[in-house]
Design a protein around this motif. Structure first.
Motif, short mmCIF file in Angstrom:
data_model
loop_
_atom_site.label_atom_id
_atom_site.label_comp_id
_atom_site.label_asym_id
_atom_site.label_seq_id
_atom_site.Cartn_x
_atom_site.Cartn_y
_atom_site.Cartn_z
N ALA A 268 0.81 -1.21 0.00
CA ALA A 268 0.00 0.00 0.00
C ALA A 268 0.85 1.27 0.00
N LEU A 269 2.11 1.17 0.44
CA LEU A 269 2.98 2.35 0.46
C LEU A 269 3.34 2.81 -0.94
N GLY A 270 3.26 1.92 -1.92
CA GLY A 270 3.53 2.31 -3.30
C GLY A 270 5.01 2.50 -3.57
N GLY A 271 5.30 3.25 -4.63
CA GLY A 271 6.68 3.50 -5.03
C GLY A 271 7.30 2.31 -5.75
N VAL A 272 8.57 2.43 -6.07
CA VAL A 272 9.31 1.34 -6.70
C VAL A 272 9.90 0.47 -5.61
N LEU A 273 9.43 -0.75 -5.52
CA LEU A 273 9.88 -1.68 -4.48
C LEU A 273 10.93 -2.62 -5.06
N GLU A 274 12.02 -2.79 -4.31
CA GLU A 274 13.08 -3.70 -4.74
C GLU A 274 13.42 -4.67 -3.61
N LEU A 275 13.30 -5.95 -3.93
CA LEU A 275 13.63 -7.02 -3.01
C LEU A 275 14.87 -7.74 -3.53
N ARG A 276 15.80 -8.03 -2.64
CA ARG A 276 16.97 -8.84 -3.01
C ARG A 276 17.08 -10.02 -2.05
N SER A 277 17.49 -11.16 -2.61
CA SER A 277 17.61 -12.37 -1.80
C SER A 277 18.58 -13.33 -2.48
N ASN A 278 19.13 -14.25 -1.70
CA ASN A 278 19.95 -15.31 -2.27
C ASN A 278 19.14 -16.60 -2.40
N TRP A 279 17.82 -16.51 -2.27
CA TRP A 279 16.94 -17.66 -2.44
C TRP A 279 15.88 -17.32 -3.49
N ALA A 280 15.97 -17.98 -4.64
CA ALA A 280 15.08 -17.65 -5.75
C ALA A 280 13.61 -17.83 -5.37
N ILE A 281 13.30 -18.84 -4.58
CA ILE A 281 11.90 -19.10 -4.24
C ILE A 281 11.32 -17.97 -3.41
N TYR A 282 12.11 -17.35 -2.56
CA TYR A 282 11.61 -16.22 -1.77
C TYR A 282 11.16 -15.10 -2.71
N VAL A 283 11.98 -14.81 -3.70
CA VAL A 283 11.67 -13.76 -4.66
C VAL A 283 10.44 -14.13 -5.48
N GLN A 284 10.35 -15.38 -5.90
CA GLN A 284 9.19 -15.84 -6.68
C GLN A 284 7.90 -15.74 -5.87
N GLU A 285 7.99 -16.10 -4.60
CA GLU A 285 6.81 -16.01 -3.74
C GLU A 285 6.36 -14.56 -3.57
N PHE A 286 7.32 -13.69 -3.34
CA PHE A 286 6.98 -12.27 -3.15
C PHE A 286 6.29 -11.73 -4.40
N ALA A 287 6.85 -12.09 -5.56
CA ALA A 287 6.26 -11.64 -6.82
C ALA A 287 4.84 -12.18 -6.99
N LEU A 288 4.62 -13.43 -6.59
CA LEU A 288 3.28 -14.01 -6.67
C LEU A 288 2.32 -13.28 -5.75
N GLY A 289 2.80 -12.88 -4.56
CA GLY A 289 1.97 -12.12 -3.65
C GLY A 289 1.56 -10.78 -4.23
N VAL A 290 2.51 -10.09 -4.87
CA VAL A 290 2.20 -8.81 -5.51
C VAL A 290 1.20 -9.02 -6.64
N LYS A 291 1.40 -10.05 -7.42
CA LYS A 291 0.48 -10.35 -8.52
C LYS A 291 -0.92 -10.62 -7.98
N THR A 292 -1.01 -11.32 -6.87
CA THR A 292 -2.31 -11.66 -6.28
C THR A 292 -3.03 -10.42 -5.79
N LEU A 293 -2.32 -9.51 -5.15
CA LEU A 293 -2.96 -8.33 -4.56
C LEU A 293 -3.07 -7.16 -5.51
N ARG A 294 -2.10 -6.99 -6.39
CA ARG A 294 -2.07 -5.79 -7.22
C ARG A 294 -2.17 -6.04 -8.72
#
Length: 258
Positions: A155-181
Motif C-alpha cells: 500500500a505504500l507504493g513506489g518502486v519496491l526492490e527485493l533482493r535475496s539469495n533464495w530464488a523461491i523467496y523472490v518468486q513467492e513475493f512476486a506471486l503475492g504482488v500479482k495476487t494483490l495488485r
C-alpha cells in the motif's frame, strides 16, 4: 564477516502452495492490535525528520547494521533515506558517519509499516535487502509475503526492490504482488554494483550481499513499480473486518534482515 555462506536448502521446489490463501486472508482481515508505544514514538520522530528534509523518501526496511542506508544516501543525495530495524545492537555498529540525508530508526518494522500506511507515506523507492528467508515450509508465515503486514507493504507504493539469495523467496513475493495488485514486476539474477571491482573499490549494499557474492551464490532481485496501474486489492487490509482479525505479536512473527 567470513566470506563463506552455505546455499539455502529447502523442501520447497517452488512457491508455497498456501501462499495465495495467506495473502488473500491478510487482504480481507483487519489488524486490531495497536502499534507498540516505542515504535509509535520512533515513528513520530522519523516523520518530523522527514518533514524537515523536504525530499522524496527512500525506505530501507530491515536495514540491519545500516550500511545499506548509508550507501543508498550517498548514491541518492537528493532523497531522504530512512533505515528501519528493530535491533539496537545492529544499528549501533560503527559503519561511519551518517550522511545528512540519512536516518536510522529503531522500531518494530511491522508496526512502522502500518503507521506509515496510516500516515499515507509514499516512498519513491522501498528496499527489502536480504530478509531472513525462513526456508522451512512450515515457516511461510514468517516470510514477509506470508505475513499479515504484506498488504501494508504494498500500500505504500513506489518502486519496491527485493533482493535475496533464495530464488523461491523472490518468486513467492512476486506471486503475492500479482495476487494483490495484478502487477508482474521483474525478476532477475544479478551481479551487484562493485562486485567486479577490487576489494578497495567494492561498494556492496550490505555485508550479506558481499558474503553471498564471495561465496559464489546467485543473487536474485525483484523490482516492481507499485504506482503503476493494476487492480488494487489492498484497500480492505485495514478496514474490512468481516473475515477475521489479526492480533499476532511481532516479536514472534516479524521476519528480520539476516
Amino acid at each position: 564477516m567470513q566470506a563463506s555462506s552455505r546455499a539455502i536448502t529447502s523442501s520447497q521446489q517452488g512457491p508455497h502452495q498456501d501462499l495465495v490463501r495467506r495473502v488473500q486472508r491478510a487482504r480481507d482481515s483487519a489488524w486490531q492490535r495497536p502499534p507498540a508505544e516505542h515504535t509509535r514514538i520512533a515513528f513520530e520522530g522519523a516523520a518530523q525528520w522527514l518533514a524537515d528534509q523536504n525530499r522524496p523518501l527512500i525506505l530501507d526496511a530491515g536495514c540491519g547494521v545500516g550500511l545499506s542506508t548509508r550507501r543508498l544516501a550517498e548514491r541518492h543525495p537528493d532523497h531522504a533515506v530512512m533505515g528501519v530495524d528493530r535491533s539496537e545492537q545492529r544499528l549501533s555498529r560503527d559503519h561511519g558517519t551518517l550522511p545528512d540525508n540519512a536516518l536510522l530508526v529503531r522500531a518494530d518494522l511491522v508496526d512502522f509499516w502500518r503507521l506509515a500506511m496510516a500516515a499515507e507515506w509514499r516512498p519513491a523507492r522501498h528496499f527489502l535487502l536480504y530478509p531472513n528467508p525462513y526456508p522451512k515450509s512450515t515457516q511461510l508465515k514468517k516470510r514477509w509475503q506470508g505475513h499479515p503486514v504484506f498488504p501494508a507493504i504494498l500500500a505504500l507504493g513506489g518502486v519496491l526492490e527485493l533482493r535475496s539469495n533464495w530464488a523461491i523467496y523472490v518468486q513467492e513475493f512476486a506471486l503475492g504482488v500479482k495476487t494483490l495488485r495484478g502487477l508482474d514486476g521483474e525478476i532477475d539474477a544479478f551481479t551487484p554494483e562493485g562486485a567486479l571491482m577490487t576489494p578497495f573499490e567494492q561498494t556492496f549494499l550490505t555485508p550479506f550481499e558481499q558474503k553471498y557474492v564471495e561465496s559464489g551464490q546467485t543473487l536474485w532481485r525483484y523490482r516492481v513499480d507499485l504506482s503503476t496501474t493494476g487492480f488494487d486489492a489492498t484497500a480492505s487490509a485495514e478496514s474490512d473486518s468481516t473475515e477475521s482479525t489479526f492480533t499476532e505479536s511481532p516479536s514472534t512473527e516479524s521476519p528480520s534482515t539476516e
